[in-house]
Design a protein around this motif. Structure first.
Motif, mmCIF file in Angstrom:
data_model
loop_
_atom_site.group_PDB
_atom_site.id
_atom_site.type_symbol
_atom_site.label_atom_id
_atom_site.label_comp_id
_atom_site.label_asym_id
_atom_site.label_seq_id
_atom_site.Cartn_x
_atom_site.Cartn_y
_atom_site.Cartn_z
ATOM 1 N N LEU A 38 1.765 0.622 4.549
ATOM 2 C CA LEU A 38 2.748 0.496 3.437
ATOM 3 C C LEU A 38 4.223 1.404 4.036
ATOM 4 O O LEU A 38 5.389 0.631 3.979
ATOM 5 C CB LEU A 38 2.449 1.519 2.455
ATOM 6 C CG LEU A 38 1.680 0.671 1.333
ATOM 7 C CD1 LEU A 38 1.264 1.702 0.376
ATOM 8 C CD2 LEU A 38 2.163 -0.364 0.535
ATOM 9 N N LYS A 57 6.059 -1.030 6.412
ATOM 10 C CA LYS A 57 6.740 -2.325 5.493
ATOM 11 C C LYS A 57 7.881 -1.717 4.928
ATOM 12 O O LYS A 57 9.079 -2.546 4.953
ATOM 13 C CB LYS A 57 5.744 -2.880 4.448
ATOM 14 C CG LYS A 57 4.412 -3.523 4.933
ATOM 15 C CD LYS A 57 4.654 -4.701 5.784
ATOM 16 C CE LYS A 57 3.272 -5.489 6.079
ATOM 17 N NZ LYS A 57 2.425 -4.675 6.953
ATOM 18 N N ASN A 58 7.939 -0.693 4.446
ATOM 19 C CA ASN A 58 9.291 0.149 4.118
ATOM 20 C C ASN A 58 10.337 0.252 4.984
ATOM 21 O O ASN A 58 11.247 -0.334 4.847
ATOM 22 C CB ASN A 58 8.972 1.307 3.291
ATOM 23 C CG ASN A 58 8.451 1.238 1.923
ATOM 24 O OD1 ASN A 58 9.227 0.826 1.017
ATOM 25 N ND2 ASN A 58 7.184 1.496 1.717
ATOM 26 N N GLU A 75 8.069 -10.870 2.555
ATOM 27 C CA GLU A 75 7.584 -11.000 1.330
ATOM 28 C C GLU A 75 6.225 -11.462 1.533
ATOM 29 O O GLU A 75 5.207 -10.953 0.780
ATOM 30 C CB GLU A 75 8.337 -12.171 0.781
ATOM 31 C CG GLU A 75 9.706 -11.784 0.084
ATOM 32 C CD GLU A 75 10.550 -12.913 -0.438
ATOM 33 O OE1 GLU A 75 11.194 -12.802 -1.433
ATOM 34 O OE2 GLU A 75 10.536 -13.964 0.392
ATOM 35 N N ALA A 96 4.100 -8.307 2.243
ATOM 36 C CA ALA A 96 4.177 -7.526 1.093
ATOM 37 C C ALA A 96 2.988 -8.162 0.218
ATOM 38 O O ALA A 96 2.307 -7.217 -0.254
ATOM 39 C CB ALA A 96 5.454 -7.484 0.516
ATOM 40 N N ALA A 149 2.396 0.024 -3.548
ATOM 41 C CA ALA A 149 2.738 -1.325 -3.179
ATOM 42 C C ALA A 149 3.795 -1.764 -4.072
ATOM 43 O O ALA A 149 4.271 -3.023 -3.888
ATOM 44 C CB ALA A 149 1.334 -2.025 -3.122
ATOM 45 N N LEU A 153 6.963 -1.238 -3.371
ATOM 46 C CA LEU A 153 7.651 -1.949 -2.093
ATOM 47 C C LEU A 153 7.892 -3.348 -2.623
ATOM 48 O O LEU A 153 9.001 -3.966 -2.001
ATOM 49 C CB LEU A 153 6.308 -2.082 -1.004
ATOM 50 C CG LEU A 153 6.944 -2.995 0.242
ATOM 51 C CD1 LEU A 153 7.921 -2.623 0.994
ATOM 52 C CD2 LEU A 153 5.370 -3.124 1.122
ATOM 53 N N ARG A 154 7.070 -4.090 -3.258
ATOM 54 C CA ARG A 154 7.384 -5.286 -3.997
ATOM 55 C C ARG A 154 8.649 -5.333 -4.431
ATOM 56 O O ARG A 154 9.626 -6.257 -4.781
ATOM 57 C CB ARG A 154 6.083 -5.704 -4.993
ATOM 58 C CG ARG A 154 6.353 -7.046 -5.483
ATOM 59 C CD ARG A 154 6.000 -8.213 -4.292
ATOM 60 N NE ARG A 154 7.191 -8.821 -4.062
ATOM 61 C CZ ARG A 154 7.410 -9.639 -2.957
ATOM 62 N NH1 ARG A 154 6.260 -9.844 -2.435
ATOM 63 N NH2 ARG A 154 8.386 -10.212 -2.705
ATOM 64 N N VAL A 193 11.615 -5.635 -2.304
ATOM 65 C CA VAL A 193 11.700 -6.873 -1.643
ATOM 66 C C VAL A 193 12.149 -7.705 -2.486
ATOM 67 O O VAL A 193 13.139 -8.674 -2.256
ATOM 68 C CB VAL A 193 10.236 -7.394 -1.339
ATOM 69 C CG1 VAL A 193 10.201 -8.897 -0.796
ATOM 70 C CG2 VAL A 193 9.645 -6.667 -0.185
#
Length: 230
Positions: free
Chosen positions: A125, A128-129, A168, A171, A190, A193-194, A197
């Motif tokens: 996570l 991804k961030n 995307e 994610a 999560a 994060l979504r 995005v």
């Protein structure tokens, strides 16, 4: 390219730190030791961490007090904290850990595989961030150079849209992994994060009409989310 994530290990006993390093070494991330709450807070002043493994029972500043300081700082308040404890005083003790800001509370001796799996998800996570922040910075920088729009602007937006499409997809894969873990804390991370995005996708979509009339290439469509809201 995203660098290795840093994981902060906080325990006053050297043998416990060595055990944690042995368990987490397979993740191939950067493990940072802290032998006290004070030492942990100093490390947090200079480095950015994906997750903190924090022993509850420490002389001087214990884990609860250390977590309270971490959560009071704007820079560190969102770092996930996993409490590790050798004792179990029942639900009240566990509740105190969650009230102090922990995302999880694990009693020793713990299952090495479970601990490694939990830390791995938080590291993913975090990465991804970081990737999303890098894409946002790239978006700002590239658009500053093509403020006039036209074909150059369309090319840049198309490139950034393709990059974002890859984020995307990643994610979405992360969201599926979190759902299978059935962990509400991870699910909330999560979801945040979504949403980030989705905000970037909305910003790019808003820029598309400005270049659509200049013969620029079409934007890369976002992956089908099946109606998922951000």
């Amino acid at each position: 390219m995203t660098e290795k994530a840093k994981i902060l290990l906080v325990d006053d006993r050297q043998e416990n730190l060595l055990a944690l390093e042995a368990i987490l070494s397979a993740l191939d991330q950067t493990l940072v030791r802290a032998h006290s709450g004070e030492e942990a807070l100093k490390a947090l002043l200079t480095d950015e961490f994906a997750v903190i493994l924090l022993d509850v029972q420490m002389p001087g500043m214990d884990g609860f007090e250390t977590a309270a300081h971490i959560k009071r700082r704007e820079k560190t308040r969102d770092i996930p904290i996993i409490f590790l404890t050798a004792i179990n005083h029942g639900p009240h003790h566990t509740f105190r850990g969650y009230a102090a800001g922990a995302v999880d509370y694990i009693s020793k001796p713990f299952d090495p595989w479970v601990l490694r799996a939990k830390v791995s998800v938080f590291v993913d996570l975090y990465k991804k961030n970081c990737q999303l922040r890098e894409q946002a910075a790239l978006l700002r920088g590239r658009l500053e150079g093509v403020a006039g729009g036209g074909r150059a602007g369309a090319d840049v937006i198309a490139e950034l849209s393709a990059r974002l499409a890859a984020v995307e997809e990643q994610a979405d894969d992360m969201a599926k992994q979190v759902e299978s873990a059935d962990d509400p804390i991870l699910a909330a991370s999560a979801t945040r994060l979504r949403r980030r995005v989705n905000r970037m996708r909305a910003a790019l979509d808003a820029l598309a009409p400005a270049t659509a009339g200049h013969g620029g290439p079409p934007l890369v469509p976002a992956p089908d989310k099946g109606g998922q809201a951000g």
